[in-house]
Design a protein around this motif. Sequence first.
Motif, PDB file in Angstrom:
ATOM      1  N   LEU A 125      22.831  15.380  -9.814  1.00  0.00           N
ATOM      2  CA  LEU A 125      23.988  15.790 -10.674  1.00  0.00           C
ATOM      3  C   LEU A 125      24.996  16.514  -9.954  1.00  0.00           C
ATOM      4  CD1 LEU A 125      25.762  15.406 -13.508  1.00  0.00           C
ATOM      5  CD2 LEU A 125      24.207  17.148 -14.308  1.00  0.00           C
ATOM      6  N   VAL A 126      24.325  17.488  -9.411  1.00  0.00           N
ATOM      7  CA  VAL A 126      25.150  18.741  -8.939  1.00  0.00           C
ATOM      8  C   VAL A 126      25.290  18.964  -7.540  1.00  0.00           C
ATOM      9  CG1 VAL A 126      24.507  20.279 -10.734  1.00  0.00           C
ATOM     10  CG2 VAL A 126      22.876  20.272  -8.702  1.00  0.00           C
ATOM     11  N   SER A 127      25.014  17.770  -6.758  1.00  0.00           N
ATOM     12  CA  SER A 127      25.099  17.844  -5.223  1.00  0.00           C
ATOM     13  C   SER A 127      26.499  17.229  -4.891  1.00  0.00           C
ATOM     14  CB  SER A 127      24.108  16.423  -4.773  1.00  0.00           C
ATOM     15  OG  SER A 127      24.365  16.128  -3.417  1.00  0.00           O
ATOM     16  N   SER A 130      27.336  13.389  -4.141  1.00  0.00           N
ATOM     17  CA  SER A 130      27.566  12.477  -5.183  1.00  0.00           C
ATOM     18  C   SER A 130      28.822  12.314  -5.376  1.00  0.00           C
ATOM     19  CB  SER A 130      26.579  12.903  -6.592  1.00  0.00           C
ATOM     20  OG  SER A 130      25.252  13.393  -6.114  1.00  0.00           O
ATOM     21  N   ASP A 132      31.852  10.936  -8.498  1.00  0.00           N
ATOM     22  CA  ASP A 132      32.049  11.306  -9.928  1.00  0.00           C
ATOM     23  C   ASP A 132      31.371  10.406 -10.861  1.00  0.00           C
ATOM     24  OD1 ASP A 132      33.336  13.648  -9.156  1.00  0.00           O
ATOM     25  OD2 ASP A 132      35.437  12.689  -9.187  1.00  0.00           O
ATOM     26  N   ARG A 135      27.825  11.028 -11.003  1.00  0.00           N
ATOM     27  CA  ARG A 135      27.370  11.935 -11.988  1.00  0.00           C
ATOM     28  C   ARG A 135      27.635  11.656 -13.403  1.00  0.00           C
ATOM     29  NH1 ARG A 135      30.939  15.041  -7.867  1.00  0.00           N
ATOM     30  NH2 ARG A 135      29.667  16.268  -6.793  1.00  0.00           N
ATOM     31  N   ASP A 136      28.472  10.807 -13.766  1.00  0.00           N
ATOM     32  CA  ASP A 136      28.750  10.410 -15.156  1.00  0.00           C
ATOM     33  C   ASP A 136      27.391   9.579 -15.552  1.00  0.00           C
ATOM     34  OD1 ASP A 136      29.634   9.778 -17.498  1.00  0.00           O
ATOM     35  OD2 ASP A 136      31.636   8.728 -17.057  1.00  0.00           O
ATOM     36  N   LEU A 139      24.445  12.148 -15.923  1.00  0.00           N
ATOM     37  CA  LEU A 139      24.631  13.187 -16.882  1.00  0.00           C
ATOM     38  C   LEU A 139      24.272  12.123 -18.229  1.00  0.00           C
ATOM     39  CD1 LEU A 139      25.224  15.760 -18.065  1.00  0.00           C
ATOM     40  CD2 LEU A 139      27.635  15.285 -17.999  1.00  0.00           C
ATOM     41  N   ILE A 166      24.574  23.041 -14.038  1.00  0.00           N
ATOM     42  CA  ILE A 166      26.196  23.019 -13.603  1.00  0.00           C
ATOM     43  C   ILE A 166      26.587  24.506 -13.384  1.00  0.00           C
ATOM     44  CG2 ILE A 166      28.149  22.682 -15.029  1.00  0.00           C
ATOM     45  CD1 ILE A 166      26.665  20.518 -16.401  1.00  0.00           C
ATOM     46  N   SER A 169      25.938  25.408  -9.730  1.00  0.00           N
ATOM     47  CA  SER A 169      26.231  24.593  -8.756  1.00  0.00           C
ATOM     48  C   SER A 169      27.365  24.832  -8.032  1.00  0.00           C
ATOM     49  CB  SER A 169      26.446  22.967  -9.186  1.00  0.00           C
ATOM     50  OG  SER A 169      27.688  23.148 -10.216  1.00  0.00           O
ATOM     51  N   PHE A 176      32.337  18.297 -14.505  1.00  0.00           N
ATOM     52  CA  PHE A 176      31.337  18.155 -15.461  1.00  0.00           C
ATOM     53  C   PHE A 176      31.934  18.400 -16.583  1.00  0.00           C
ATOM     54  CE2 PHE A 176      29.135  19.992 -11.870  1.00  0.00           C
ATOM     55  CZ  PHE A 176      28.460  18.863 -11.219  1.00  0.00           C
TER      56      PHE A 176
END
Length: 595
Positions: A125-127, A130, A132, A135-136, A139, A166, A169, A176
């Motif tokens: 998630l916080v890399s 990654s 977007d 990430r969605d 999350l 978050i 990060s 986010f």
Amino acid sequence: MASILSKNQKKKQDYTLKELKSLGSDLLSSRAHINNLPLLLSFISPESPPQFVVESLLSLQSFFTPLLSQLPSTSSSSSSTKRPRSEEDDDDTSNKKTDEDPEVIFNAWLRSKFDEFVQLLLDVLVSQQSEDTLRDIVLGTLMEFVKLLNAGRFHSSIFHRILNAIIHSAVDIDVFLDILTSKYFKYIDVRYFTYISMEKFVKTLEASSVVSADRTVIEHSETENESKDSLELSIRKIYQVLSRIPPPQKQAEKSDHEMWSGSDESSSSEKPKDKKKKNKDQDSSLLSPTTIAKRMKLKFTKAWISFLRLPLPLDVYKEVLASIHQTVIPHLSNPAMLCDFLTKSYDIGGVVSVMALSSLFILMTEHGLEYPNFYEKLYALLVPSVFVAKHRARFLQLLDACLRSSLLPAYLAASFTKKLSRLSLSVPPSGSLVITALIYNLLRRHPTINHLVHQETVETANEANSEADEPNECRPKTNKNLGIDYFNNQESDLKKTGAMRSSLWEIDTLRHHYCPPVSRFVSSLETDLTIRAKTTEMKIEDFSSGSYATIFGDEIRRRVKQVPLAFYKAVPTSLFEDSDFPGWTFNIPQEEGKC
């Protein structure tokens, strides 16, 4: 063991997406393929291709979701596997059987793998690698676990881990927050536990800042700068989260009470005795939508008050002051708790004081805050730079509102009027316009200072009042000091400024201002302001946001009846008249061949 190693070696090189789907389907079909679980977990990594991460994520989510209610808690699993044995445990055969039960050991292992799965999802998630879209999806999976892991109730610990990842990060937090705002902040329980997490983060930052302050003698300067930068970055991110959460509403609709978890349904089946034993903040089984709505203001207040105690960066400080009167004060459980923060901000001076005035004025007028030196501080803010500041419109409107009371002493009203009059000589034309409007309102509200419009010298007044046949010896001896202004512009004590003995001669100079709107507007002060029934106050809002652009726009839209023209009765033969420069000639040379 060799077969497992060969699979692990193959996973990074030779596995295809089709084979990965086959591993997931085998894991879902039978417990005999449980060894596929660690293999699928190895693909949840920022280095893996996004399609491999998504495929492994979907398979593992489908595997863990039906088992969430059966998995032990982290504390119980650790205690069952790592707790030292005592004599009582040896005597208790039932506990011995429980510890050695293969099903219990298997469930504890599954729980450890689930915790590993959650941590891997947080890493993805916080890399920074990654995308977007990924990430969605990640999350969304984590939020599903927040909803389902705690028997259908909000799992605050996982949600806190999400926010913690978050906040710390290196990725821009807006990525986010856009997802949280569009999908999750509309749920009341998500907002509720976000405020709780923000308060915890602030307390952690306070503790770390105290520790770093104690070590400043030992640490090097580079380390101190790094710690300050990380502290400021965390403060900025916390502020971004707090500013994006919809504030609690006074009269919330049913849609505002919608919950992400089903805590209101599941909590009704629990016994009251069990409810009392659990922490209200950690276990949402006690929190129905109406209960959360009642407590929301309290959590909102704690989060913001604790945040405002941090050493805010200057840009964040100004941004908070610019919006706190609209976004924070109306929703606090007790707005008077901001009095220390606002009074300290108001005492700083400069732009910070200008921005703090709005919120401080609300506390004084609506919540009974007493500030003894308020008008002295307000008087000190009247400098030329305030008329070109970004937030000058709000400040000038509040200045007019603060001087609205007819109970103000005459010396105070005279000091503000004279101060503004003096400033009209050194501010842009837009500032002169709003100053004229402010003085107009002050003269109308306080008839006792109307003598400032035309203040006669003492000797002139005595001569006008004396009788013609009175001898000069009987007249009071006064000094005629023409051209001396008794007003002390540098005096901070409003009682000692000498404004009552002065006059508004600066306004008279504005009659010859180079900007036509200013010279025209000064004529508004020629009306008899002592008769209040025939006059109305000017709206400062119409002038407070003025600038060169607004003045120019008004002038070009203005209809002019008569326009001055330059024309000549005869064709000129010289550039200047001979009488202007005797002995000089400025004739137009005639070209050859032309008449």
